[in-house]
Design an enzyme around this catalytic site. Structure first.
Site, short mmCIF file in Angstrom:
data_model
loop_
_atom_site.label_atom_id
_atom_site.label_comp_id
_atom_site.label_asym_id
_atom_site.label_seq_id
_atom_site.Cartn_x
_atom_site.Cartn_y
_atom_site.Cartn_z
N TYR A 141 52.79 -38.65 11.92
CA TYR A 141 51.65 -38.31 12.78
C TYR A 141 52.04 -38.26 14.25
O TYR A 141 51.43 -37.53 15.03
CB TYR A 141 50.55 -39.38 12.64
CG TYR A 141 49.65 -39.21 11.45
CD1 TYR A 141 50.12 -39.37 10.15
CD2 TYR A 141 48.31 -38.90 11.63
CE1 TYR A 141 49.28 -39.23 9.07
CE2 TYR A 141 47.46 -38.75 10.54
CZ TYR A 141 47.95 -38.93 9.27
OH TYR A 141 47.11 -38.78 8.20
N LYS A 186 58.81 -44.45 -0.14
CA LYS A 186 59.53 -43.41 -0.91
C LYS A 186 61.01 -43.64 -0.62
O LYS A 186 61.72 -42.77 -0.09
CB LYS A 186 59.03 -42.02 -0.45
CG LYS A 186 59.58 -40.85 -1.24
CD LYS A 186 58.98 -40.69 -2.63
CE LYS A 186 59.69 -39.56 -3.37
NZ LYS A 186 59.33 -39.49 -4.79
N ASP A 218 54.77 -42.05 -5.26
CA ASP A 218 54.29 -41.14 -6.31
C ASP A 218 53.78 -41.93 -7.52
O ASP A 218 52.70 -41.67 -8.05
CB ASP A 218 55.36 -40.10 -6.71
CG ASP A 218 56.75 -40.69 -6.92
OD1 ASP A 218 56.94 -41.90 -6.64
OD2 ASP A 218 57.65 -39.95 -7.36
N ASP A 242 46.98 -42.68 4.36
CA ASP A 242 45.88 -41.71 4.49
C ASP A 242 45.53 -41.14 3.12
O ASP A 242 44.37 -41.10 2.71
CB ASP A 242 46.30 -40.59 5.45
CG ASP A 242 45.21 -39.55 5.62
OD1 ASP A 242 44.04 -39.95 5.78
OD2 ASP A 242 45.53 -38.35 5.60
N ASP A 246 42.02 -42.06 0.34
CA ASP A 246 41.01 -41.09 -0.15
C ASP A 246 40.98 -41.12 -1.68
O ASP A 246 39.92 -41.04 -2.30
CB ASP A 246 41.32 -39.66 0.33
CG ASP A 246 40.61 -39.30 1.64
OD1 ASP A 246 40.40 -40.20 2.47
OD2 ASP A 246 40.29 -38.11 1.84
C1 IPM Z 1 41.56 -40.49 8.60
C2 IPM Z 1 41.66 -39.02 8.93
C3 IPM Z 1 42.60 -38.81 10.11
C4 IPM Z 1 43.99 -39.30 9.68
C5 IPM Z 1 42.67 -37.40 10.68
C6 IPM Z 1 41.34 -36.83 11.01
C7 IPM Z 1 43.56 -37.36 11.90
O1 IPM Z 1 42.04 -38.28 7.82
O2 IPM Z 1 41.19 -41.28 9.48
O3 IPM Z 1 41.84 -40.86 7.46
O4 IPM Z 1 44.70 -38.55 9.00
O5 IPM Z 1 44.32 -40.42 10.04
MN MN Z 2 42.11 -39.44 5.99
#
Ligand code: IPM
Ligand code: MN
Ligand code: NAD
Length: 366
Positions: A141, A186, A218, A242, A246
């Site tokens: 990032y 990884k 993975d 990240d 999710d």
């Molecule tokens: C999160 C988001 C952010 C990240 C983006 C919007 C920069 O996906 O906070 O999870 O990847 O950190």
């Molecule tokens: Mn995110």
């Protein structure tokens, strides 16, 4: 207590869910005799529209002076042109870096009342309680980005110091939980992961009471689906964290449920739901406010030291998830405001019962 909170509603559903979280914080202040002041600022796409910059200097200065920062979400199609010079997400990344909030805590709990919304079978969800600790200010990032007509590169770099500080935070958090830390990397391919793994292994000697295991990212993506109840605290680098969180949110039933706390060395923190600006439902008043409200609970606990109040908010949320009302991502028909009202009622019921029956010293209003 007195606290000054900066709010950054941002874009899309950001303002809708932030309003709900602020309403809950105001109720906490009112019921529990605290004095919270709020100051709203621009971040992301709305800041680009107003000032040309995703993180205006006035926003950053206000965040640095605040006790805590509550963020909604940034981004959206309006600002997503791949050739754009500035992007809303740069504002968020710049803020995380400037505040030095390197440890991003993303707790996953699965409410069994929502089990039918999870893609996993009910029995796999029993006892799932994972705290992800995502490194937030390093890795791909923040490395150098280069681009020519036919080549692009994002440098992924970590220093020992960066790995060490987030790892220590994860070990400490594991000591307060089930004493099990899984480090995800990884290391079979990436040099940064080999540095990560050797640093985590060395630091483990300082935390002999915590069981450490390493897992490749993975297979971790698979294991989260096959045996999610095997994990306690999971520490990993920025990009892996990240993605895995999710995925984890899907186990809970919706991305709209998960909160986060981004912490540095002091008590000031940045609090945001893990979801984005949800452009597909923005402006309709239907976004799930639970991730934002639980982020407010984390703010109470980690930045303001109000653990009792945080627990009351979490219990109120738990009750609403059990009894409803629910937003459409959870199969319900209620809007954001209705769910927020239900959390407020459940919270008010709890604190008044507490004031009557609990030991005053333990009570939120004591
Ligand atoms: C999160 C988001 C952010 C990240 C983006 C919007 C920069 O996906 O906070 O999870 O990847 O950190
Ligand atoms: Mn995110
Ligand atoms: P998203 O998280 O915005 O949405 C993914 C899906 O989840 C959508 O279907 C959305 O409707 C649903 N969803 C998300 N939050 C919800 C909520 N509270 N209630 C109900 N449903 C919800 O991800 P995306 O669509 O990939 O990204 C949209 C924008 O958000 C992008 O610009 C991205 O960069 C940005 N983003 C910002 C943050 C942040 O500010 N922290 C986090 C993630 C994504």
């Amino acid at each position: 207590m007195k606290a000054h909170i900066v709010t950054l509603p941002g874009d899309g559903v950001g303002p809708e869910v932030t309003a709900a979280a602020v309403t809950v914080l105001r109720a906490v202040a009112g019921h529990c005799q605290h004095e919270f002041t709020f100051e709203e600022h621009l971040l992301g796409g709305c800041a680009i529209d107003a000032t040309g910059e995703p993180l205006p200097a006035v926003t950053l200065a206000a965040c640095k002076k605040a006790d805590a920062v509550l963020l909604g979400a940034v981004g959206g199609p309006k600002w997503s042109d791949p050739n754009a010079k500035v992007r809303p997400e740069q504002g968020l990344l710049g803020l995380r870096a400037a505040l030095g909030v390197y440890a991003n805590l993303r707790p996953l709990t699965v409410h069994l009342a929502l089990a039918q919304l999870s893609p996993l079978k009910n029995e796999k969800l029993q006892g799932v309680d994972v705290l992800f600790v995502r490194e937030l200010t390093g890795g791909a990032y923040f490395g150098a980005k280069t681009r020519t007509a036919d080549t692009a590169a994002d440098e992924c770099k970590y220093t020992v110091a960066e790995v060490e500080r987030v790892t220590r935070r994860a070990f400490e958090l594991a000591q307060g939980r089930r004493r099990h830390l899984t480090s995800v990397d990884k290391a079979n391919v990436l040099e940064t992961s080999r540095l990560w793994r050797s640093t985590v292994t060395r630091i483990a000697a300082d935390y002999p009471d915590v069981k450490l295991e390493h897992q490749l990212v993975d297979s971790m993506a698979m294991l989260l689906l096959t045996r999610p109840d095997s994990y306690d605290v999971v520490v990993t680098e920025n990009l892996f964290g990240d993605i895995l969180t999710d995925e984890a949110a899907a186990l809970a039933g919706s991305l709209g449920l998960l909160p986060s706390a981004s912490l540095g060395d002091g008590t000031r923190g940045l609090y945001e739901p893990i979801h984005g600006s949800a452009p597909d439902i923005a402006g309709q008043g239907v976004a799930n406010p639970i991730g934002a409200i639980l982020s407010a609970a984390l703010l109470l606990r980690h930045s303001l030291g109000l653990a009792e109040e945080a627990a009351h908010v979490e219990a109120a949320v738990e009750r609403v998830l059990r009894d409803g009302p629910r937003t459409c991502d959870l199969g319900g028909k209620a809007g954001t405001a209705k769910v927020c009202d239900a959390v407020l009622s459940a919270f008010a019921g709890r604190v008044s019962a507490d004031a009557m029956y609990a030991e005053p010293v333990n009570s939120c209003c004591g």
